[in-house]
Scaffold this motif. Structure first.
Motif, PDB file in Angstrom:
ATOM      1  N   TYR A 152       0.000  -2.972 -12.162  1.00 48.58           N
ATOM      2  CA  TYR A 152       0.863  -1.818 -11.920  1.00 48.58           C
ATOM      3  C   TYR A 152       0.483  -0.667 -12.846  1.00 48.58           C
ATOM      4  N   ASP A 153       0.442   0.557 -12.313  1.00 46.02           N
ATOM      5  CA  ASP A 153       0.222   1.725 -13.178  1.00 46.02           C
ATOM      6  C   ASP A 153       1.347   1.831 -14.204  1.00 46.02           C
ATOM      7  N   LEU A 154       2.574   1.669 -13.730  1.00 45.57           N
ATOM      8  CA  LEU A 154       3.741   1.688 -14.620  1.00 45.57           C
ATOM      9  C   LEU A 154       4.280   0.265 -14.713  1.00 45.57           C
ATOM     10  N   THR A 155       4.427  -0.215 -15.909  1.00 51.25           N
ATOM     11  CA  THR A 155       4.892  -1.584 -16.122  1.00 51.25           C
ATOM     12  C   THR A 155       6.317  -1.729 -15.580  1.00 51.25           C
ATOM     13  N   PRO A 156       6.551  -2.679 -14.672  1.00 56.98           N
ATOM     14  CA  PRO A 156       7.912  -2.827 -14.132  1.00 56.98           C
ATOM     15  C   PRO A 156       8.934  -3.104 -15.242  1.00 56.98           C
ATOM     16  N   PRO A 157      10.172  -2.626 -15.052  1.00 53.54           N
ATOM     17  CA  PRO A 157      11.211  -2.856 -16.062  1.00 53.54           C
ATOM     18  C   PRO A 157      11.302  -4.342 -16.413  1.00 53.54           C
ATOM     19  N   GLY A 158      11.407  -4.609 -17.677  1.00 55.04           N
ATOM     20  CA  GLY A 158      11.530  -5.991 -18.113  1.00 55.04           C
ATOM     21  C   GLY A 158      10.200  -6.634 -18.449  1.00 55.04           C
ATOM     22  N   LEU A 159       9.076  -6.008 -18.059  1.00 50.89           N
ATOM     23  CA  LEU A 159       7.773  -6.585 -18.387  1.00 50.89           C
ATOM     24  C   LEU A 159       7.076  -5.826 -19.522  1.00 50.89           C
ATOM     25  N   ASP A 194       1.288 -17.507 -12.557  1.00 50.34           N
ATOM     26  CA  ASP A 194       1.318 -16.046 -12.706  1.00 50.34           C
ATOM     27  C   ASP A 194       2.443 -15.484 -11.842  1.00 50.34           C
ATOM     28  N   ILE A 195       2.868 -14.269 -12.163  1.00 45.03           N
ATOM     29  CA  ILE A 195       3.773 -13.536 -11.276  1.00 45.03           C
ATOM     30  C   ILE A 195       2.950 -13.094 -10.067  1.00 45.03           C
ATOM     31  N   PRO A 196       3.251 -13.604  -8.863  1.00 44.29           N
ATOM     32  CA  PRO A 196       2.460 -13.157  -7.712  1.00 44.29           C
ATOM     33  C   PRO A 196       2.792 -11.705  -7.358  1.00 44.29           C
ATOM     34  N   PHE A 197       1.796 -11.026  -6.859  1.00 44.13           N
ATOM     35  CA  PHE A 197       1.996  -9.667  -6.352  1.00 44.13           C
ATOM     36  C   PHE A 197       2.250  -9.799  -4.856  1.00 44.13           C
ATOM     37  N   VAL A 198       3.497  -9.560  -4.425  1.00 48.29           N
ATOM     38  CA  VAL A 198       3.857  -9.760  -3.024  1.00 48.29           C
ATOM     39  C   VAL A 198       4.093  -8.411  -2.352  1.00 48.29           C
ATOM     40  N   ASP A 199       3.396  -8.185  -1.231  1.00 47.38           N
ATOM     41  CA  ASP A 199       3.598  -6.984  -0.424  1.00 47.38           C
ATOM     42  C   ASP A 199       4.767  -7.251   0.515  1.00 47.38           C
ATOM     43  N   ALA A 200       5.906  -6.599   0.250  1.00 52.07           N
ATOM     44  CA  ALA A 200       7.131  -6.893   1.008  1.00 52.07           C
ATOM     45  C   ALA A 200       6.943  -6.629   2.499  1.00 52.07           C
ATOM     46  N   ASP A 201       6.101  -5.642   2.840  1.00 54.17           N
ATOM     47  CA  ASP A 201       5.910  -5.326   4.263  1.00 54.17           C
ATOM     48  C   ASP A 201       5.158  -6.437   4.988  1.00 54.17           C
ATOM     49  N   ALA A 202       4.296  -7.129   4.271  1.00 50.53           N
ATOM     50  CA  ALA A 202       3.499  -8.196   4.897  1.00 50.53           C
ATOM     51  C   ALA A 202       4.188  -9.558   4.757  1.00 50.53           C
ATOM     52  N   TRP A 203       5.239  -9.606   3.933  1.00 47.17           N
ATOM     53  CA  TRP A 203       5.868 -10.887   3.614  1.00 47.17           C
ATOM     54  C   TRP A 203       6.795 -11.348   4.730  1.00 47.17           C
ATOM     55  N   SER A 204       6.872 -12.639   4.940  1.00 49.48           N
ATOM     56  CA  SER A 204       7.939 -13.212   5.765  1.00 49.48           C
ATOM     57  C   SER A 204       8.248 -14.611   5.260  1.00 49.48           C
ATOM     58  N   LEU A 205       9.402 -15.110   5.650  1.00 46.56           N
ATOM     59  CA  LEU A 205       9.826 -16.454   5.270  1.00 46.56           C
ATOM     60  C   LEU A 205       9.703 -17.350   6.493  1.00 46.56           C
ATOM     61  N   ALA A 251      13.227  -7.886  -9.299  1.00 47.94           N
ATOM     62  CA  ALA A 251      12.033  -7.469 -10.027  1.00 47.94           C
ATOM     63  C   ALA A 251      10.919  -8.479  -9.727  1.00 47.94           C
ATOM     64  N   PRO A 252       9.652  -8.054  -9.885  1.00 47.12           N
ATOM     65  CA  PRO A 252       8.555  -8.993  -9.603  1.00 47.12           C
ATOM     66  C   PRO A 252       8.731 -10.315 -10.339  1.00 47.12           C
ATOM     67  N   GLN A 253       9.139 -10.252 -11.602  1.00 46.05           N
ATOM     68  CA  GLN A 253       9.217 -11.474 -12.398  1.00 46.05           C
ATOM     69  C   GLN A 253      10.408 -12.344 -12.031  1.00 46.05           C
ATOM     70  N   HIS A 254      11.340 -11.828 -11.254  1.00 47.02           N
ATOM     71  CA  HIS A 254      12.488 -12.630 -10.833  1.00 47.02           C
ATOM     72  C   HIS A 254      12.366 -13.099  -9.383  1.00 47.02           C
ATOM     73  N   GLY A 255      11.176 -12.894  -8.768  1.00 45.06           N
ATOM     74  CA  GLY A 255      10.931 -13.519  -7.477  1.00 45.06           C
ATOM     75  C   GLY A 255      10.793 -12.585  -6.288  1.00 45.06           C
ATOM     76  N   LYS A 274      11.293 -19.016  -6.936  1.00 50.37           N
ATOM     77  CA  LYS A 274      11.015 -17.582  -6.811  1.00 50.37           C
ATOM     78  C   LYS A 274       9.889 -17.341  -5.795  1.00 50.37           C
ATOM     79  N   TRP A 275       9.761 -16.080  -5.366  1.00 51.12           N
ATOM     80  CA  TRP A 275       8.685 -15.678  -4.429  1.00 51.12           C
ATOM     81  C   TRP A 275       8.648 -16.628  -3.236  1.00 51.12           C
ATOM     82  N   LEU A 276       9.837 -16.925  -2.727  1.00 47.66           N
ATOM     83  CA  LEU A 276      10.001 -17.951  -1.689  1.00 47.66           C
ATOM     84  C   LEU A 276       9.266 -17.526  -0.419  1.00 47.66           C
ATOM     85  N   ARG A 277       8.476 -18.425   0.145  1.00 44.12           N
ATOM     86  CA  ARG A 277       7.754 -18.105   1.379  1.00 44.12           C
ATOM     87  C   ARG A 277       7.946 -19.158   2.476  1.00 44.12           C
ATOM     88  N   ARG A 278       8.427 -20.338   2.109  1.00 45.91           N
ATOM     89  CA  ARG A 278       8.599 -21.369   3.129  1.00 45.91           C
ATOM     90  C   ARG A 278       9.763 -22.288   2.788  1.00 45.91           C
TER      91      ARG A 278
END
Lengths: 377, 377
Positions: A51-58, B66-77, B199-203, B220-224
Motif C-alpha cells: 500500500y502507498d499509505l499504510t492502512p490504519p492499525g498497521l 501473511d495478510i492477503p491482499f484481497v480485491d473486493a470486486d473480484a472476491w466472492s464466497l 481493515a485488511p488485517q482483520h479479514g 479471516k479473509w473467508l472465501r469458502r
C-alpha cells in the motif's frame, strides 16, 4: 524492579525501580521487559508495503509511556516562552487556520536494534518499525510567527501529555528543534492522519510532524510549544544519540538514514517467518526511503550480496518524504536463496551490509535480508 | 530453518524449513523467531481498556501467515459441500441480506503463553491479546439455510485466503464448527468492524465471527464455507488443543475462559513497564469477560492475593459477549504492592492464580498481576 516479597517494603526511590540502560550478554535471549515492549509497540507487517499509505492499525507504533486519554474539548495548545504574544489555541482555532497535507514515511530511530550484536536492551525492533501516512495540519511556522518569536530565540521545545519515568528520570515526553528547523514550512502541527482525526495511539488530538526525521521528534499528544533563549538539553535529547558508551555525549539523531525493505516473497512458515516459493518468475518488490538525500537507486541480490542487480525504482510522485516502490523480476530455481536489497542516495550514501554498532541501538540501516527456499516444482 | 551458506544447496523439503513445535529450555530467553512474531502480531495496550470499543489499530492481532491482499470486486464466497444449492455470493449480495451487529470481546487462545514455565515456543503473548469491537454482518445460519444443508451434515469448514506452512504442513487456514454451532443465529459472516469495512488485517472483506469463542475460530479473509458429512480434522483443529505432550490428541479449545485485566495504575517506567503512584486514593479499574458462563463478580487484591476485595462490576448493557467494566478505590501507601484481579463466573469458575501448564501454551487465564510502587509523598 525489585521483586515483590508479599509485604510492604521500605520506601523506594525512582532510581531503584527504573534502572540504567544495559546491553544484553552474549547469547542472551530477549528478556521479559523487552517482550513487554514488543507486545505493546508494534511494527508494520512487511506485506503492508503493498500500500502507498499504510492502512490504519498497521503503521508502526512506539509509545514511551502510556497512551494518554485526551478530552479534545478540554484540550488546548500553549505557545509561550520567548514570544511577544503567548497563545493558547484550541482545536477549532487550529482547524480554522490554513492547512497543509504531507505524505511522509516515518521510522523509529531504534529500527533494527534487535539485530545488533550485542543487543542494546530496549524496544527490540527487527526491521519493521516504519509506516507511511498523509498528515494534515497547520505549519508550525505560522503559529510561531503569530506568537512573534523574539530575535534571541535558540530552541523550540515540544511537550506531550505522556508522562513516565525512564532511567530514573520522571518526565513528560519532550523533544526540541532549533528555531531554524522549527521554521521550516514543512513542519506541521498535525491533527489528521490519512484524512481522519488522529487515533489515540498516534497523538490525538495533535502531534508534531517533521518530515524526514526519525519518529522520536514527532511529539504526540502535543500540549505545549516553548521558545527558549538557550539550547534545550532534556532527557530525550541526551538519549537519542549515537555513541559507543553511555559516558559519551554522542551524536544527536536527526534525519532518517536511507533504507530499502523487501516485501517477503512467496508464503511464510508460521514460526520462523522463513519464505517459500516455487520455481519460476517471482516479482521481488518493496519500498525505499531516505530522510537525507533522496534515494537514487535500489539494488537487489538473491545470493546474499555476492552479486547485485538494479531494481526498477518508481518516481516519488511528488511526495519527497514518502517511500518509493521498487521491483525486480527474479527467476527462482530450487534451493536456498538470501534475498537482499539496498538503497543508495543521490549523495552516494549506500546502505551497509553490516551497520556499525552503537550503545543505544539506533540508526541500524543494515541491508534487509530474507532467506527464501525455492522448492522443487 | 537451515543457515544459508552462500551457495545453492541441495533441494529442500518443507519439513526441513518448518520444524516441529518445541518448548523453551529452562531460563531460555525469547528467541528471534518468537520476536519476529511479536513484532508483527500485537497486543492491546492495556490502557485502551478505558474504551468500551477498542479504537482501530489497538485491537489485538494474530495472523498465522501473511495478510492477503484481497480485491473486493473480484472476491466472492463459495458455499458448497453437502448442500442442495451450492452458492457463490459476492459482497453486494451479502450486504443486501438482513444484517446483525454484535459487540464481542475477542481473545487469542494463546494469550498468557509467555508467562508459562517452561514457555511453549510460539507467539509470545503476555496478557494483552484481546480487544472488543462491534461486528456487523449476515447470520451464517441464513446463508446455510439458503443453500439448503442436507440432513446428514456433520461439520462446517471455513477456509481463509491466507496461505502458509506450519510444522511442515502447507495449508490454507481452515477451522470448523459443528453444524449445530454453525446454525447459532449469533454466528456472523462479518463485513464491518465498528461501522467501517474490515481493515485488511482483520479479514477484509469478510470474516467469520463466533461470539464468545477464542480468536482462531473467527476465520479471516473467508472465501469458502463447506458442509461435510464427517468430522473435519484439519491441521488447526489438531493444533488448538490442551494437552501435556504432542503425542496426545488433547482437548479442543472452544470458548473463552473467564478473565479480568487491570488498567495499569499511575505511570510506567519505560523499560520495565513497572508502575508508579503517589500516596492517596487510586482508582483501580479494568475489564472482565467470559465466553463461558457470564462473569458474576470481580475481586481485587493489592497484596498479591493474600486478601481480596469485591470490585464494583458494571452490568453488561445488553452486550452478553463484551467485556464489562469493573472498578475499586484503593488508598495507596508508600511501598511496593502487587495489584491483582480475578473474575468468577455465575457457574462458580474462578480465575486461578496459577493456571495449569499445557504444551501449546493455551488458555492461560492466570490472574493478572501488576507490581506497583507507591513513592513517598
Amino acid at each position: 524492579m525489585r521483586t515483590w516479597d508479599g509485604r510492604y517494603s521500605q520506601p523506594v526511590r525512582l532510581d531503584e525501580i527504573s534502572t540504567p540502560s544495559r546491553v544484553a550478554d552474549a547469547g542472551e535471549g530477549v528478556s521479559q521487559p523487552e517482550l513487554g515492549l514488543a507486545a505493546r509497540n508494534h511494527g508494520m507487517p512487511l506485506e503492508a508495503m503493498r500500500y502507498d499509505l499504510t492502512p490504519p492499525g498497521l503503521h508502526y507504533l512506539l509509545i514511551h509511556y502510556d497512551i494518554p486519554f485526551v478530552d479534545a474539548d478540554a484540550w488546548s495548545l500553549r505557545i509561550d516562552g520567548l514570544v511577544d504574544r503567548p497563545l493558547t489555541i484550541d482545536l477549532a482555532a487550529l482547524k480554522a487556520m490554513p492547512a497543509t497535507t504531507v505524505r511522509s514515511t516515518m521510522e523509529c530511530a531504534g529500527n533494527g536494534r534487535a539485530r545488533l550484536e550485542p543487543r542494546p536492551v530496549s524496544q527490540p525492533w527487527l526491521v519493521e518499525a516504519v509506516g507511511t501516512a498523509e498528515w494534515t495540519g497547520v505549519p508550525l511556522r505560522d503559529v510561531l510567527l503569530a506568537a512573534g518569536v523574539r530575535p534571541d530565540a535558540v530552541d523550540v521545545v515540544f511537550t506531550g501529555a505522556d508522562h513516565g519515568v525512564e532511567r530514573g528520570v520522571e518526565q513528560d515526553y519532550q523533544r526540541k528543534l532549533t528555531l531554524a528547523e522549527a521554521l521550516d514550512p514543512e513542519v506541521l502541527l498535525a491533527y489528521e492522519m490519512n484524512g481522519a482525526p488522529l487515533a489515540p495511539q498516534h497523538g490525538f488530538p495533535l502531534r508534531l510532524l517533521v518530515p524526514g526525521w526519525y519518529g522520536m521528534t514527532n511529539v504526540k499528544w502535543l500540549r505545549r510549544v516553548e521558545v527558549l533563549d538557550h539550547e534545550f538539553t532534556g532527557f530525550q535529547q541526551k538519549a537519542y544519540v549515537v555513541r559507543q558508551s553511555s559516558d559519551e555525549a554522542g551524536v544527536p539523531i536527526t534525519r532518517i538514514a536511507p533504507r530499502a525493505l523487501v516485501i517477503p516473497p512467496g508464503f511464510p512458515d508460521f514460526m520462523t517467518r522463513g519464505r517459500v516459493v516455487r520455481p519460476g518468475p517471482v516479482l521481488l518488490e518493496g519500498r525505499a526511503w531516505s530522510g537525507r538525500a533522496p534515494v537514487a537507486r535500489v539494488e537487489v541480490s538473491v545470493d546474499g550480496g555476492a552479486t547485485w542487480a538494479a531494481a526498477t525504482l518508481a518516481d516519488d510522485g511528488g511526495h519527497r518524504w514518502a517511500w518509493r516502490r521498487w521491483s525486480h523480476s527474479w527467476l527462482a530455481t530450487p534451493g536456498e536463496h538470501l534475498v537482499t536489497a539496498r538503497a543508495t542516495t543521490t549523495d552516494g550514501e549506500v546502505q551497509p551490509v553490516d551497520a556499525p554498532w552503537n550503545r543505544g541501538g539506533f540508526v541500524n540501516n543494515a541491508a534487509h535480508q530474507i532467506p527464501v527456499t525455492c522448492l522443487e516444482d
